[in-house]
Design an enzyme around this catalytic site. Structure first.
Site, short mmCIF file in Angstrom:
data_model
loop_
_atom_site.label_atom_id
_atom_site.label_comp_id
_atom_site.label_asym_id
_atom_site.label_seq_id
_atom_site.Cartn_x
_atom_site.Cartn_y
_atom_site.Cartn_z
N GLY A 13 0.81 -1.22 0.00
CA GLY A 13 0.00 0.00 0.00
C GLY A 13 0.84 1.26 0.00
O GLY A 13 0.56 2.22 -0.73
N CYS A 14 1.89 1.25 0.81
CA CYS A 14 2.75 2.44 0.90
C CYS A 14 3.52 2.66 -0.40
O CYS A 14 3.76 3.79 -0.80
CB CYS A 14 3.69 2.32 2.09
SG CYS A 14 2.79 2.26 3.66
#
Length: 157
Positions: A47-48
């Site tokens: 996600g990051c």
């Protein structure tokens, strides 16, 4: 556990943190420019990475509109350097292992994940105006689609 929540019009808490090269970067040094300050849980996680790459891919248009992008996580400068190199991230990634800046911005605290309450980094984004005031305070944002929504909110879509 009470958490600080910043609101539009609040003074953005100033800070100085090391970047991926170990160089000190302070918010005050960007006075006169609008800053997009985003907090993310961990470098090199799916996600990051998606969120950072979205900022990277939008960087030219954000810069052209007068914005500086700064990413903050609790990762070490060494890990941030690997993240920046692996994903060709060309904006500063700042290290806040003690979470002091996270806490000053309300980007660390209780959150619900998969139905369980835990304590951790709250994926959050702040737009700070040229005078150092909070323009937008967005808490618990999604990694995917966030940059597109932010661009739309800023009239850049």
């Amino acid at each position: 556990m009470t958490q600080t929540r910043l609101e539009p019009g609040d003074a953005a808490p100033d800070f100085t943190l090391p970047d991926s090269e170990g160089e000190a970067t302070s918010l005050e040094s960007f006075r006169g420019k609008r800053v997009i300050l985003y907090f993310y849980p961990a470098a090199m996680t799916p996600g990051c990475t998606k969120q950072a790459c979205d900022f990277r891919d939008s960087l030219a248009s954000l810069t052209a509109a007068g914005f500086v992008v700064l990413g903050v996580s609790k990762d070490t400068p060494q890990k941030l350097a690997k993240f920046a190199e692996r994903d060709a991230l060309t904006f500063p990634l700042l290290s806040d292992p003690e979470l002091a800046v996270h806490q000053a911005y309300g980007a660390y605290g209780e959150k619900t994940m998969y139905g369980r309450t835990t304590v951790g980094v709250l994926r959050s984004t702040f737009v700070i105006d040229a005078d150092g005031k909070v323009e937008k305070a967005l808490y618990n944002v999604k990694a995917t689609g966030h940059v597109a929504r932010l661009r739309k909110d800023l009239g850049l879509a």
